[in-house]
Design an enzyme around this catalytic site. Structure first.
Site: not given
Ligand code: GLY
Ligand code: MN
Ligand code: MN
Length: 476
Positions: A68, A284, A301, A312, A386, A390, A397, A413, A417, A435, A437
């Site tokens: 519940d 991720h 991140d 982000d 990637h 975005h 996103h 970003e 890697y 990364r 960002e």
């Molecule tokens: N934190 C997810 C991305 O950077 O898209």
């Molecule tokens: Mn991002």
């Molecule tokens: Mn991110």
């Protein structure tokens, strides 16, 4: 008689004072967008569909975590964008030509109705206060509100008597479950039976229209994303200051989440990603259970969501506070790529061109280090798999379009890697994931980096990491 009259008057004023007090409890937060802003959005949507359309949007379903216990509730983006309402089991219905409803003995025509959960003292004592119909009108500025048990009837009557040309609603997908699915089942029934009944009403998905409205952020939205980003930047600073070899990834996650909550953010914008060493190369990574060893690099991140709006940010830093030579080499390529891409942001710029700027810096950098042996043929993409970024908004996103316009907000970003065992790569680069960002607002003259409150130059990060953070305080 006079006495009775004054007692009645006192009773009425006490009652209405109580109602006001109860409603006030529902708005603890400052910085909420004004009801007029949501109203203007609803009016715009009605203009887009034309008057001969019935528009329906509804709350996100409540989701069971186990037994519940529910997952923490979060409103659906489009519904929130149009109402600012955070309760479940609500349905918004609009029609430019008017919806007929009975009000007392007469019938009136209204353009919008919010169907809400009824007030229920017993339920409210368990799960929290509800706006009810009165709060929906007084606090949210809805033209009209009814309890949600009346939706089915009003929906059927409106389609039957008004004969609109279009029904704009979200398609009922499999993730719409529980009470809200039952509430909006007439929409599904309409959809299922429209062909059989040769209905002249055309069903259209409302979501793309609302998503399009969300692309350019208003000043109020920019202020909320700025706030989410400032909170997130401070959390990154505290995480870098707190980081010590021997800690676990989750201890840094705790620092982020503490700062988010401490500064009033309701949620994380997405699960925190804190990857050290071999986990820094997982884009991720979310489990965050590993012990952080000295010499490792950490890709973090993590960002907050404030009043519905996401930030982000990623920062990458060395566990011991000092980048190794190999880490520094990779980091500097990513930083150069990121800065070059950000510099290309301006109104009219195509996102594909901005991406190409970063791709080129990364390809050249990897080639110069001997990590790739030839250019082109997607060699560099193996290590930067990637996209460059975005849009950010109600969703981390978010919705966007290919060409930049003032009021759009994008992440930039890039990353590199290098997993252990990468073929033809010097092992000194193994398990380095970087990364960087930032959240970037497109302005009339160029751009503004909203996440500038947390550093990204190597020397700045190393200087910051000499300080202690809240994560170093002993628990007692
Ligand atoms: N934190 C997810 C991305 O950077 O898209
Ligand atoms: Mn991002
Ligand atoms: Mn991110």
């Amino acid at each position: 008689m006079k006495k009775l009259y004054s007692i009645l008057l006192i009773a009425i004023s006490v009652l209405s004072a109580q109602t006001e007090t109860t409603l006030n409890y529902l708005q603890y937060d400052t910085e909420v967008s004004s009801p007029a802003l949501y109203k203007a959005r609803r009016d715009s949507l009605m203009r887009l569909t034309g008057n001969n359309a019935v528009i329906i949007l509804y709350s996100a379903p409540e989701r069971i975590r186990n037994a519940d216990v529910d997952y923490q509730y979060r409103q659906s983006d489009n519904f929130y964008y149009l109402t600012g309402f955070t309760e479940p089991n609500a349905v918004l219905m609009m029609c430019g030509n008017g919806i007929s409803v009975k009000a007392g003995d007469s019938t009136i025509s209204v353009k919008e109705i919010l169907f809400v959960q009824s007030r229920n003292p017993m339920m409210e004592s368990w799960t929290g206060r509800r706006y009810g119909t009165e709060g929906a009108v007084k606090l949210l500025g809805m033209e009209y509100a009814l309890t949600n048990d009346t939706f089915k009837k009003i929906f059927s009557q409106t389609l039957f008597f008004s004969q609109p040309l279009y029904l704009y609603a979200p398609p009922i997908t499999s993730d719409c479950s529980g009470e809200i699915r039952e509430l909006v089942s007439p929409i599904q029934n309409f959809f299922d039976n429209a062909a059989a009944h040769q209905s002249a009403i055309e069903f259209r998905d409302v979501n793309p229209l609302v998503r399009k409205m969300r692309i350019i952020k208003s000043p109020e939205e920019i202020a909320l994303i700025r706030k989410a980003t400032e909170i997130s930047a401070l959390a990154h600073n505290q995480a870098m200051m707190s980081c010590e070899p021997g800690m676990h990834e989750y201890e840094l996650q705790a620092v982020y989440e503490y700062v988010f909550k401490k500064l009033g953010a309701e949620y994380t914008a997405y699960p925190c990603i804190v990857g050290a060493g071999e986990n820094s190369v997982i884009l991720h990574y979310e489990s965050n259970r590993k012990k952080i060893n000295s010499g490792e690099i950490i890709a973090a991140d993590c960002a907050a969501e404030y009043h519905g709006y996401a930030s982000d940010i990623t920062r990458t830093f060395p566990a011991g506070g000092k980048f190794s030579k190999a880490q520094r080499e990779i980091y500097q390529i990513v930083l150069n790529a990121q800065k070059a891409a950000i510099n290309a942001v301006q109104p009219g710029a195509a996102w594909a061109k901005i991406s190409a700027v970063a791709d080129s810096v990364i390809e050249n950098g990897l080639f110069d280090l001997g990590i790739i042996r030839e250019k082109g043929k997607y060699q560099a993409k193996k290590f930067f798999p990637h996209g460059l970024g975005h849009p950010v908004g109600l969703n981390v996103h978010d919705v966007g379009k290919a060409e930049m316009e003032p009021g759009m907000i994008y992440t930039v970003e890039p990353g590199i890697y290098i997993p252990e065992g990468s073929v033809n790569v010097d092992p000194k680069y193994f398990n380095i994931g970087v990364r960087i960002e930032d959240v970037v607002l497109v302005t009339p003259n160029g751009y503004e980096v909203l996440s500038a409150g947390t550093p990204k130059e190597i020397s700045e990060i190393e200087a910051l990491m000499k300080k202690k953070g809240i994560g170093n305080l002993p628990l007692q």
